[in-house]
Each structure stands twice: as C-alpha cells, then as structure tokens.
Design an enzyme around this catalytic site. Structure first.
Site, PDB file in Angstrom:
ATOM      1  N   HIS A 364      33.920  51.347  43.364  1.00 33.49           N
ATOM      2  CA  HIS A 364      35.195  51.737  43.235  1.00 33.49           C
ATOM      3  C   HIS A 364      35.635  52.605  42.290  1.00 33.49           C
ATOM      4  O   HIS A 364      35.407  52.213  40.838  1.00 33.49           O
ATOM      5  CB  HIS A 364      36.333  50.305  43.541  1.00 33.49           C
ATOM      6  N   PHE A 434      40.656  37.630  41.477  1.00 34.72           N
ATOM      7  CA  PHE A 434      39.676  38.564  41.084  1.00 34.72           C
ATOM      8  C   PHE A 434      40.543  39.988  41.248  1.00 34.72           C
ATOM      9  O   PHE A 434      40.419  40.832  40.184  1.00 34.72           O
ATOM     10  CB  PHE A 434      38.597  38.913  42.283  1.00 34.72           C
ATOM     11  N   HIS A 630      33.905  47.860  54.130  1.00 33.74           N
ATOM     12  CA  HIS A 630      33.432  46.766  53.549  1.00 33.74           C
ATOM     13  C   HIS A 630      33.560  45.791  54.843  1.00 33.74           C
ATOM     14  O   HIS A 630      34.425  45.490  55.803  1.00 33.74           O
ATOM     15  CB  HIS A 630      34.553  46.216  52.605  1.00 33.74           C
ATOM     16  N   GLU A 633      31.478  40.513  53.971  1.00 31.38           N
ATOM     17  CA  GLU A 633      31.350  40.097  52.596  1.00 31.38           C
ATOM     18  C   GLU A 633      31.752  38.368  52.580  1.00 31.38           C
ATOM     19  O   GLU A 633      31.480  37.517  51.849  1.00 31.38           O
ATOM     20  CB  GLU A 633      32.281  40.756  51.687  1.00 31.38           C
ATOM     21  N   HIS A 652      27.942  45.501  51.566  1.00 28.72           N
ATOM     22  CA  HIS A 652      27.844  43.998  51.540  1.00 28.72           C
ATOM     23  C   HIS A 652      26.834  43.394  52.736  1.00 28.72           C
ATOM     24  O   HIS A 652      25.856  43.281  52.518  1.00 28.72           O
ATOM     25  CB  HIS A 652      29.336  43.159  51.410  1.00 28.72           C
ATOM     26  N   ASP A 708      32.074  47.345  41.432  1.00 29.04           N
ATOM     27  CA  ASP A 708      33.020  47.447  40.320  1.00 29.04           C
ATOM     28  C   ASP A 708      32.332  46.967  38.899  1.00 29.04           C
ATOM     29  O   ASP A 708      32.442  46.001  38.376  1.00 29.04           O
ATOM     30  CB  ASP A 708      34.086  46.089  40.528  1.00 29.04           C
ATOM     31  N   PRO A 709      31.942  48.086  38.303  1.00 29.26           N
ATOM     32  CA  PRO A 709      31.227  48.038  37.203  1.00 29.26           C
ATOM     33  C   PRO A 709      32.277  47.439  36.028  1.00 29.26           C
ATOM     34  O   PRO A 709      31.630  46.762  35.095  1.00 29.26           O
ATOM     35  CB  PRO A 709      30.794  49.582  36.750  1.00 29.26           C
ATOM     36  N   LEU A 710      33.358  47.648  36.357  1.00 30.84           N
ATOM     37  CA  LEU A 710      34.485  47.450  35.083  1.00 30.84           C
ATOM     38  C   LEU A 710      34.438  45.802  35.252  1.00 30.84           C
ATOM     39  O   LEU A 710      34.522  45.009  34.010  1.00 30.84           O
ATOM     40  CB  LEU A 710      35.679  47.621  35.605  1.00 30.84           C
TER      41      LEU A 710
END
EC number: 3.5.4.6
Length: 810
Positions: A364, A434, A630, A633, A652, A708-710
C-alpha cells in the site's frame, strides 16, 4: 462401485507402501527381495520362503532391478503386485525395452546383449509399454535412469541417454498397472474430474470476456512503446562485457508535453444497462454491444454452482488427496535433486538472490516507507518548513509548527514510540485498531498532512517521501513495487486529482507501477450523506474512465496516468459478516439500504465495468486493467470462489487452506497469490501456522509481498526483510527464493518487453523453454519439475473429463 473398480482405486492409493530397502556397500538403497534374486543368480543361497513371483529368470530379475532403481517405493510394490513377470516377458518379446545383463551374471548370452543395445538406440520405445502407450501422462517428462544407478545395475553409460540439464530423478507412473484404470475409470472419478473441468471452463469464460489474460493486453504486444524508456542494460550478454551507460531517473526524463494524447473515438458510446453496469455499444445502436458481459443473475448462478461443488464431500476429499500427493511428490523431488539444483545455481555467473529481479506484488502506497524513514522526514519538515501552511482546521489555516504546538509536541519529542504506527500484539484480530495505526501519534490531522494525496498542500509531502522511497528502489536496481493507491468513489473528480498528483509531482519510475484500490466503505458514505445509493459510487469510479477511453483529450493527465496503472484492488476488513437481507440482490441504483453490499456484489460490479472498459481499451490499442483484490485474508472462504471466477490474481489467500477443492483449482489455473506472512502474523494468523510453505511445495503460484512496511517492517529494504524472515523460518533454499522472485515478476503487471529483459526473452513459453537461468537463477531442473507436475494434473483432468463428454454424446 463394483469390486474391480474398488481394487483399481486401492492399487492407485497414495498411501506409501511399506519399505523393505537397505543400503548396500556403496551407500545406494536397494530392495531386499531384489537383492536376494541377484544373490541367487550369483550362486548365493536364497531363503526357501522367497515368494514364487520373485523366483525369476535372469531377464526378468534384471528388468525388475532396472525399474526398481528408478521407481518410488509404493510404485515398485504396485508393479510387483500387478504382474512384473508378464510385463518383462512381453517387453523382451517385442524388443521394446530390453536392458543389458549385469556384469556379474554368468548366464548372459550375446543375443541378449545385442537386443539391449538395440533398445538403447531406440529411446522412444524404452519409454513405452508393450502396447505402445507412454509410461507417463506428460509427454514432456524425461525420466532417465541416473548414471549412478545405471552403473549399479550393470548397464553401460550410453551417450544418447546422457541426462539433460532439465531432467530430474523421480519415480514414474507405472501405467502397466493402471492402464486398465485409465481406460475404464469409475463413474465417481469421471464425475469429480468433470466438475473440475467445468469450474475451469467457467473461469476461462469470465477471464476471456474481461480481457484479463496477459496475451490479450495490448501493452504486451511487440509494438508497445514505454515512456520514459526503460534503462539501458549495463551488460552485453552477446559479448559478455560490461557496457558503460548513464541512466537518468524517469522523473528527470519524463515530459508530459511529449506524451501522445489520441483523439475521440466516434464509433462507440457507453451507457448503463439494466444491471446498472456500464456497457459499450455502437454509436446510435444501443443493441450492438462490444461484448456480452455476464449479467448479475448469470454470475450468481455460476457462483452458487461453484460453491455447491466445492462444498461437496467427495470433491473435498478428492482435492485434499491430490494436494497431499503434490506435496509428497515435492518432498521426494527435493530429497533427490536438492544438491543438483544447488550445483547449477553455483555455476551460474553473477546471479544470486540479491541480483535477480523481484517485485513487491502487494504494498500500500501510504505505508510504503518504514517508521524510521517517516520519522526522519517529519523532523526534517519541522526544521525546514515549519512556517508552511499545511491544513485548514477549526475555521483557520494552520502552519506545521502550529499543528505540532497544538499537540504539545516538538521535533525533539518525536520518536518511533511516539509515532506508534507499528502493529503489535494489540492488533491481532482487531482490524479496527490496525486502521488507526495509519494515524501518526494517533492524530488523523497528521495522516492528512503527510500521507494523503488530496489535501490542502495537494499531497506535496507524500510526493516528496515517495520520491525518496523510489530513489532507494532505483539504487537497488533489482527491487520493484506495485503500489496500491486509493480512489474512494466519493466524487467524480477523484481520478483527475490523483492523475494530477502523479503527473505534476513526477512520481514516475521504471521500478513502480500502480494499482487503484477501492475501499468497501459504502455504509460509511451512506451514513454521512455523501452518497444516496451504491450506484453513486459506481458512477464516480467508472464514468471518468469511460470518458477518457472515448476521448483521452478530455482527461489528458488521466490518460497518461492509466498507462502506468495495472488494475484494481478491493480492500477492507474481510472478517465483516456478509449478511444477506435480500433473496434477490437489487441493482445498485436501488441499493439505498444503510448496510454494506456483500463482497461478491462489490466484486461483480468491479468486474462487469472493468470488462466493458477493457473491451473498449483493447479495441483502441490502450493497455487493459486487471482485477487483483484482497481475498482470503479473513472472513468467509466463499470470497475465494468469487475471486477465482472474476479476478486475475489475489492478495493473501490464507483461507485457501480451509477449502481444498478451491485450492486445487487455484493450482490448476496458476492463479497468482501475493502472500504476506508478516502481515498475517500481526493480524489474523501466526507465522508458524501460515500455509505459505505448503502452497509453495504443492506448486501454487505464490509470491512474497510486504503489504504495509510502515506497520510491519524495521529495515529500509522491507521486501528483502520479508524474504529473509521466510527463508529462516521455513528453511527456504537460495533456489526457492529465486523461484519466488521469478513468480513475482510473472504475476506483476509490467510490460512484456521489460519482463523479457528481467527473466528471459521467452518467458511467456511453458516449461524449460520459458526459463533463462542466466537471468532468473532458477535451474531448469526446477522449472521442468513444476511444469511436468502441472502438465500431468491437467492431462488427468482432460483425460477423465473426456469420458463424460463421450458418454453424453452417445
């Protein structure tokens, strides 16, 4: 089922037969009973209790020995039980597969040696039984006796049968024992395979109509022009020399005025049909459609049919056993070929996991940086741009400094813990919590300032930090990302604003492509009065796209931006329950209820509009768009059935572990699955329980992505971090990771000419022909195994499904 059919099924059981093997002095594994036969021929006393079947003459025992050297244990047992003696005699009489006597045998005649040599000269006959039928369902399989086992059996090494680089050690399908089963299968088996074929045909219909197949996309044609042009290669593969080149970043090369903007298409128009989907028709002829898109009713009938099949008990058991077989077959392959793979990989110059192309197939955009990067960026702006007006709040314009003073914070106070954007234990099964992690320091105003494209400063800060992330990607050279960026469907001008943000800020790179994510937030928009019905969202999402396809000059920036867009994603919390309040779903203009439409309904209206749009874009020579939502998931596993029909690939897919029949379909059609084990670990499924390694072993088309690396990553290279954790926990080899990287490129939406440079000029071909080990670092032996296994499964489906068609025709 009669006794004969039951016996045939038992003969082909996937349960392993008991092993009676020992190691000989050379370390090779041989069958105890066959060793006794060899000892008896050499004059050694044999136990009187040896079964009569094993008291064979020299020709029979040699044939059995040679086969057992290449057969798996249960196939060896099966072959013995189903008449090895008669088979060997038949083959001897027909001279179709005669092998040389072992050197230690004293009864070897010169005529037998001559017959053996003749058998070696006709390799094609050696792979057939006495009836002339191939031993394996896959015509491409190359099952050649390994050199070490040839020496053990006493057969000389013949140059014509030297193993190629793509052949692998594996048991063969003993069709002599199962040929009758293949020719006269049970009605239950015919019915099961027919259902598999029916489901695959349904998917093929939906994919073809919507122009989602790779070979239908104009951007994959030879004449497609990529602007800015891709970087020039720094290595000449013909002369094997390094070429000094200077490649400028795309942002410096890109000039909007040099982009070609075609004119209006006078031949076609668009309008709404009875289902409130956009359709394309001839100008002035509303009944002459560009394509017949399946109606909402047709879609739900097909969906119910597939759900009924996938929930059928025998179908689930059948699919589960096929998947178990695929996993067991992988384990055997890996056991026998691991070191050969590693050897090939080591001999490949220059390539290793770090310098093969890999794509982050699911990330994202608003969370593409890690926390440390965002923290440094915020502090930098506080030091150098604190007096810049950034937001309109409480009836007045606020500067960045005023915003932080209202939060009682200074740059010195900020830390990773203060930002609090990492997903820790408190987000597990709490998607609502989240979502709050997207707000720095828990403040929505900071999210609006730093992580939004549509704000008072027109997304300048997000563009700046995105360019920094892109700079890191371009420096790494081998890492690429497909960013999800949001269009909400709240107004008609969202597309133009997004396109202007990309073009004006030159957020353009050969390492980046875009997917547009559509949040499923109708219930919130309805509650706040932004929309009146679901049709308002559909109109805001798709009307600008049809307008720009008809006349690109009406939205020139959007036209240029769409050249870099791969497709659509559908995002939100899948664990929300899809309550059905209607026996028959109303069309979007009549959906005025406050409840959110179900997942399958959202997906259909994305699909139907994209299908008509793609038909028109392909006719005009524009790139087409795919659907990659998506899916799987959390929530209802039936979402996976909807996506199987409508989507090109998914993100996912962890719920496939609960629906074996659907998982088997995803395998057969090689549907792309972008998996994110670190993301799943924080939200829905702990890392050790993730089905990713099982999917990979079974041969599903999986790739690794960061999501989502953040929220989940700690390093500046989140994709490498994702691979490294998976490699450590799941014990992936270097070849495994290179195969996953190759999968990610194949799943991605980059143009074919770029993929040719990344993974080989023939990447679109099947099997070994499509692999370039110099570029992918994946040995041909691995690709050959994957292709051979899939081909056999597909041939089984076609073979048994044809029986039903033959019966129906009669």
């Amino acid at each position: 089922m009669d006794n004969q059919a039951t016996q045939r099924l038992n003969d082909l059981s996937l349960e392993p037969a008991p092993s009676h093997d020992e190691q000989d002095g050379s370390g090779l594994v041989i069958d105890i009973d066959q060793r006794k036969i060899g000892d008896e021929q050499a004059g050694v006393v044999v136990d009187d209790e040896t079964p009569p079947l094993e008291q064979q003459d020299s020709h029979e025992s040699l044939a059995a020995d040679s086969r057992n050297a290449n057969f798996s244990y249960h196939e060896n047992q099966q072959l013995l039980e189903n008449g090895t003696k008669q088979l060997a005699l038949d083959e001897h009489d027909s001279h179709s597969a005669i092998l040389e006597q072992p050197s230690h045998s004293t009864n070897c005649s010169s005529s037998n040696i001559a017959a053996m040599n003749k058998g070696h000269d006709s390799a094609d006959h050696a792979s057939q039984n006495s009836g002339g039928k191939p031993r394996t369902l896959s015509a491409s399989a190359q099952h050649i006796l390994p050199e070490t086992l040839k020496s053990f059996a006493g057969a000389p090494v013949v140059n014509k049968q030297v193993r190629t680089s793509a052949s692998y050690k594996m048991g063969m399908l003993a069709d002599d024992a199962s040929q009758q089963f293949l020719d006269d299968p049970s009605s239950e088996l015919i019915d099961l395979y027919s259902k598999v074929a029916e489901c695959r045909n349904l998917r093929a219909k939906y994919q073809t109509i919507s122009v989602q197949n790779d070979d239908q996309n104009p951007k994959n044609k030879p004449g497609w022009v990529v602007y800015p042009p891709p970087p020039k290669p720094s290595y000449n593969s013909d002369t094997k020399t390094v070429v000094p080149v200077t490649n400028k970043p795309d942002a410096e090369v890109f000039d909007f005025t040099k982009c070609e903007i075609p004119g209006e298409d006078p031949d076609w128009e668009f309008t709404l049909n009875d289902d409130d989907s956009y359709v394309v028709h001839r100008s002035g002829k509303t009944d002459e459609l560009i394509a017949q898109i399946p109606t909402l009713r047709d879609y739900y009938l097909d969906l119910e049919k597939m759900i009924s099949i996938s929930s059928d008990g025998p179908a689930k058991s059948f699919a589960y056993r096929r998947l178990q077989y695929l996993e067991a077959r992988w384990n055997l392959y890996y056991l026998l070929n691991e070191y050969q793979e590693t050897s090939v990989s080591k001999r490949n110059p220059h390539r290793d996991f770090y310098n093969v192309r890999k794509v982050d197939t699911h990330v994202h955009h608003s969370a593409c940086m890690n926390q440390k990067h965002l923290l440094r960026f915020i502090k930098h702006k506080l030091r150098h741009s604190k007096d810049e007006k950034v937001i309109f709040r409480d009836g007045k314009l606020l500067t960045l400094d005023e915003v932080f003073r209202s939060l009682h914070l200074t740059g010195y106070d900020l830390s990773i813990d203060t930002l609090d954007m990492h997903a820790h234990k408190d987000t597990f099964h709490r998607f609502d919590k989240f979502n709050l992690k997207y707000n720095p320091i828990g403040e929505s105003r900071l999210r609006e300032i730093f992580l939004k494209t549509n704000n008072y400063i027109k997304g300048t800060y997000l563009a700046d930090i995105t360019k920094q992330v892109i700079f890191d990607l371009e420096n790494s050279k081998y890492q690429n990302c497909e960013y999800r960026i949001s269009v909400y469907g709240r107004s008609l001008d969202e597309w133009d604003k997004l396109a202007s943000w990309v073009i004006d800020n030159k957020v353009i790179s050969h390492n980046v492509r875009w997917l547009v994510q559509i949040p499923r937030l109708y219930d919130i928009y309805k509650k706040t009065g932004i929309v009146q019905s679901f049709q308002d969202i559909c109109k805001n999402l798709f009307q600008p796209l049809f307008e720009v396809t008809k006349n690109p000059q009406s939205h020139p920036k959007l036209h240029v931006f769409l050249q870099r867009v791969i497709g659509f994603d559908s995002v939100d919390d899948e664990s929300k329950v899809d309550r059905r309040f209607h026996r028959k779903y109303p069309k979007p203009s009549l959906w005025e209820a406050p409840q959110n439409p179900p997942y399958s309904y959202y997906l259909y209206y994305l699909y139907s509009n994209v299908a008509s749009l793609n038909q028109w874009r392909a006719k005009r020579g524009f790139n087409t768009l795919v659907l990659r939502p998506h899916c799987g998931e959390a929530g209802d596993p039936e979402h996976l059935v909807s996506a199987y029909l409508l989507a090109h690939g998914i993100s996912h897919g962890i719920l496939l572990r609960k629906v074996p029949f659907v998982q088997y379909l995803y395998y057969l059609d090689q549907v792309g699955i972008a998996m994110s084990p670190l993301s799943n670990n924080a939200l829905f499924l702990t890392y050790d329980k993730n089905p990713f390694p099982r999917y990979f072993k079974r041969g599903l088309n999986v790739s690794l992505s960061t999501d989502d690396p953040l929220q989940f990553s700690y390093t500046r290279e989140p994709l490498i971090e994702e691979y490294s954790v998976a490699a450590q926990i799941y014990k992936l080899s270097n070849v495994d990771m290179c195969e996953l990287a190759r999968n990610s490129v194949l799943q991605s939406g980059w143009e074919a000419q770029i993929k040719k440079h990344w993974i080989g000029k023939d990447f679109d071909k099947s099997g070994v022909e499509g692999n370039d080990v110099v570029r992918t670092n994946v040995p041909d032996i691995r690709i050959n195994y994957r292709y051979d296994t899939l081909s056999t499964e597909l041939e089984l489906v076609n073979h048994f499904a044809n029986f039903k068609r033959t019966i129906e025709e009669k």
